[in-house]
Design a protein around this motif. Structure first.
Motif, PDB file in Angstrom:
ATOM      1  N   SER A 186       0.853  -1.183   0.000  1.00  0.00           N
ATOM      2  CA  SER A 186       0.000   0.000   0.000  1.00  0.00           C
ATOM      3  C   SER A 186       0.889   1.233   0.000  1.00  0.00           C
ATOM      4  CB  SER A 186      -0.899   0.000   1.236  1.00  0.00           C
ATOM      5  OG  SER A 186      -1.669   1.177   1.276  1.00  0.00           O
ATOM      6  N   GLY A 187       0.899   1.973  -1.097  1.00  0.00           N
ATOM      7  CA  GLY A 187       1.719   3.178  -1.161  1.00  0.00           C
ATOM      8  C   GLY A 187       3.194   2.873  -1.053  1.00  0.00           C
ATOM      9  N   THR A 188       3.775   3.121   0.130  1.00  0.00           N
ATOM     10  CA  THR A 188       5.209   2.932   0.306  1.00  0.00           C
ATOM     11  C   THR A 188       5.552   1.859   1.335  1.00  0.00           C
ATOM     12  OG1 THR A 188       5.279   4.675   1.974  1.00  0.00           O
ATOM     13  CG2 THR A 188       5.718   5.325  -0.324  1.00  0.00           C
ATOM     14  N   SER A 189       4.571   1.054   1.736  1.00  0.00           N
ATOM     15  CA  SER A 189       4.848   0.010   2.729  1.00  0.00           C
ATOM     16  C   SER A 189       4.047  -1.250   2.405  1.00  0.00           C
ATOM     17  CB  SER A 189       4.512   0.499   4.138  1.00  0.00           C
ATOM     18  OG  SER A 189       3.134   0.777   4.242  1.00  0.00           O
ATOM     19  N   GLY A 190       4.405  -2.331   3.092  1.00  0.00           N
ATOM     20  CA  GLY A 190       3.700  -3.587   2.889  1.00  0.00           C
ATOM     21  C   GLY A 190       3.946  -4.536   4.045  1.00  0.00           C
ATOM     22  N   TYR A 191       3.193  -5.621   4.058  1.00  0.00           N
ATOM     23  CA  TYR A 191       3.295  -6.619   5.125  1.00  0.00           C
ATOM     24  C   TYR A 191       2.763  -7.943   4.610  1.00  0.00           C
ATOM     25  CZ  TYR A 191      -1.680  -5.864   5.353  1.00  0.00           C
ATOM     26  OH  TYR A 191      -3.010  -5.761   5.008  1.00  0.00           O
ATOM     27  N   GLY A 192       3.123  -9.033   5.288  1.00  0.00           N
ATOM     28  CA  GLY A 192       2.597 -10.334   4.902  1.00  0.00           C
ATOM     29  C   GLY A 192       3.248 -11.460   5.678  1.00  0.00           C
ATOM     30  N   MET A 237      10.740 -25.688   6.373  1.00  0.00           N
ATOM     31  CA  MET A 237      10.931 -25.880   7.805  1.00  0.00           C
ATOM     32  C   MET A 237      10.773 -24.598   8.618  1.00  0.00           C
ATOM     33  SD  MET A 237      14.134 -28.516   7.597  1.00  0.00           S
ATOM     34  CE  MET A 237      14.143 -28.837   9.341  1.00  0.00           C
ATOM     35  N   CYS A 238      10.511 -23.488   7.964  1.00  0.00           N
ATOM     36  CA  CYS A 238      10.421 -22.203   8.657  1.00  0.00           C
ATOM     37  C   CYS A 238       9.241 -21.401   8.131  1.00  0.00           C
ATOM     38  CB  CYS A 238      11.689 -21.398   8.435  1.00  0.00           C
ATOM     39  SG  CYS A 238      13.179 -22.168   9.083  1.00  0.00           S
ATOM     40  N   SER A 239       8.795 -20.463   8.943  1.00  0.00           N
ATOM     41  CA  SER A 239       7.743 -19.545   8.526  1.00  0.00           C
ATOM     42  C   SER A 239       7.886 -18.262   9.326  1.00  0.00           C
ATOM     43  CB  SER A 239       6.360 -20.167   8.744  1.00  0.00           C
ATOM     44  OG  SER A 239       6.152 -20.408  10.124  1.00  0.00           O
ATOM     45  N   GLY A 240       7.140 -17.248   8.939  1.00  0.00           N
ATOM     46  CA  GLY A 240       7.215 -15.993   9.663  1.00  0.00           C
ATOM     47  C   GLY A 240       6.459 -14.892   8.960  1.00  0.00           C
ATOM     48  N   THR A 241       6.872 -13.671   9.231  1.00  0.00           N
ATOM     49  CA  THR A 241       6.225 -12.491   8.660  1.00  0.00           C
ATOM     50  C   THR A 241       7.266 -11.638   7.938  1.00  0.00           C
ATOM     51  OG1 THR A 241       6.551 -11.211  10.681  1.00  0.00           O
ATOM     52  CG2 THR A 241       4.466 -12.431  10.475  1.00  0.00           C
ATOM     53  N   TRP A 242       6.793 -10.700   7.137  1.00  0.00           N
ATOM     54  CA  TRP A 242       7.662  -9.754   6.470  1.00  0.00           C
ATOM     55  C   TRP A 242       6.994  -8.387   6.441  1.00  0.00           C
ATOM     56  CZ3 TRP A 242       5.620  -7.318   2.278  1.00  0.00           C
ATOM     57  CH2 TRP A 242       4.581  -7.952   1.596  1.00  0.00           C
ATOM     58  N   THR A 243       7.822  -7.363   6.402  1.00  0.00           N
ATOM     59  CA  THR A 243       7.349  -5.999   6.171  1.00  0.00           C
ATOM     60  C   THR A 243       8.205  -5.415   5.066  1.00  0.00           C
ATOM     61  OG1 THR A 243       8.816  -5.109   7.886  1.00  0.00           O
ATOM     62  CG2 THR A 243       6.543  -5.629   8.546  1.00  0.00           C
ATOM     63  N   ALA A 244       7.647  -4.480   4.322  1.00  0.00           N
ATOM     64  CA  ALA A 244       8.373  -3.894   3.197  1.00  0.00           C
ATOM     65  C   ALA A 244       8.228  -2.382   3.214  1.00  0.00           C
ATOM     66  CB  ALA A 244       7.843  -4.454   1.884  1.00  0.00           C
ATOM     67  N   GLU A 245       9.239  -1.735   2.663  1.00  0.00           N
ATOM     68  CA  GLU A 245       9.235  -0.288   2.547  1.00  0.00           C
ATOM     69  C   GLU A 245       9.844   0.074   1.197  1.00  0.00           C
ATOM     70  OE1 GLU A 245      10.540   3.451   5.292  1.00  0.00           O
ATOM     71  OE2 GLU A 245      11.894   1.733   5.233  1.00  0.00           O
ATOM     72  N   ARG A 246       9.153   0.937   0.447  1.00  0.00           N
ATOM     73  CA  ARG A 246       9.669   1.352  -0.841  1.00  0.00           C
ATOM     74  C   ARG A 246      10.864   2.273  -0.623  1.00  0.00           C
ATOM     75  NH1 ARG A 246       6.524   2.662  -6.068  1.00  0.00           N
ATOM     76  NH2 ARG A 246       4.753   2.142  -4.751  1.00  0.00           N
ATOM     77  N   ILE A 247      11.906   2.049  -1.401  1.00  0.00           N
ATOM     78  CA  ILE A 247      13.126   2.873  -1.288  1.00  0.00           C
ATOM     79  C   ILE A 247      12.954   4.106  -2.165  1.00  0.00           C
ATOM     80  CG2 ILE A 247      15.596   2.949  -1.701  1.00  0.00           C
ATOM     81  CD1 ILE A 247      15.641  -0.052  -1.304  1.00  0.00           C
TER      82      ILE A 247
END
Length: 118
Positions: free
Chosen positions: A96-102, A108-118
């Motif tokens: 969304s715009g300049t950020s993200g999540y998921g 064998m692994c899992s988790g979350t991520w966040t993103a930021e537009r450079i």
């Protein structure tokens, strides 16, 4: 897990960022994004950051060691598959715009991520 494997795994996960089932988002989300990977397990590494590129809604890896595929839908839904050798990770989420999540998941692994537009 040694530093190289953690970095490679993080790169796979980030590029395996997450695809919605709509058409590619054109230039809305195009550009370079920093993706911060968090794992639910300390043995899988935690806190790695990787850069990915989005062009015409298509996701690509900034690393030659990782194959990335996926798309960003017009509404920002994102789906990605990352692989290197026999390792594979899939992710999904929302930009969304300049950020993200998921979230992401590997064998064998899992988790979350966040993103930021450079």
């Amino acid at each position: 897990m040694n530093g190289f494997r953690k970095g490679l795994f993080a790169t796979i996960i980030a590029t395996a960022l997450p695809l919605a089932q709509a058409d590619a988002a054109g230039s809305t989300f195009d550009g370079t994004w920093n993706v911060r990977i968090s794992s639910s397990s300390e043995t899988c590494g935690n806190g790695a950051t990787v850069a990915i590129g989005i062009s015409n809604g298509q996701i690509a890896s900034s690393s030659t060691a990782v194959t990335a595929s996926g798309r960003v839908a017009d509404a920002g839904g994102i789906s990605v598959t990352l692989s290197t050798g026999i390792k594979r990770a899939v992710g999904s989420g929302h930009l969304s715009g300049t950020s993200g999540y998921g979230t992401w998941r590997g064998a064998m692994c899992s988790g979350t991520w966040t993103a930021e537009r450079i």
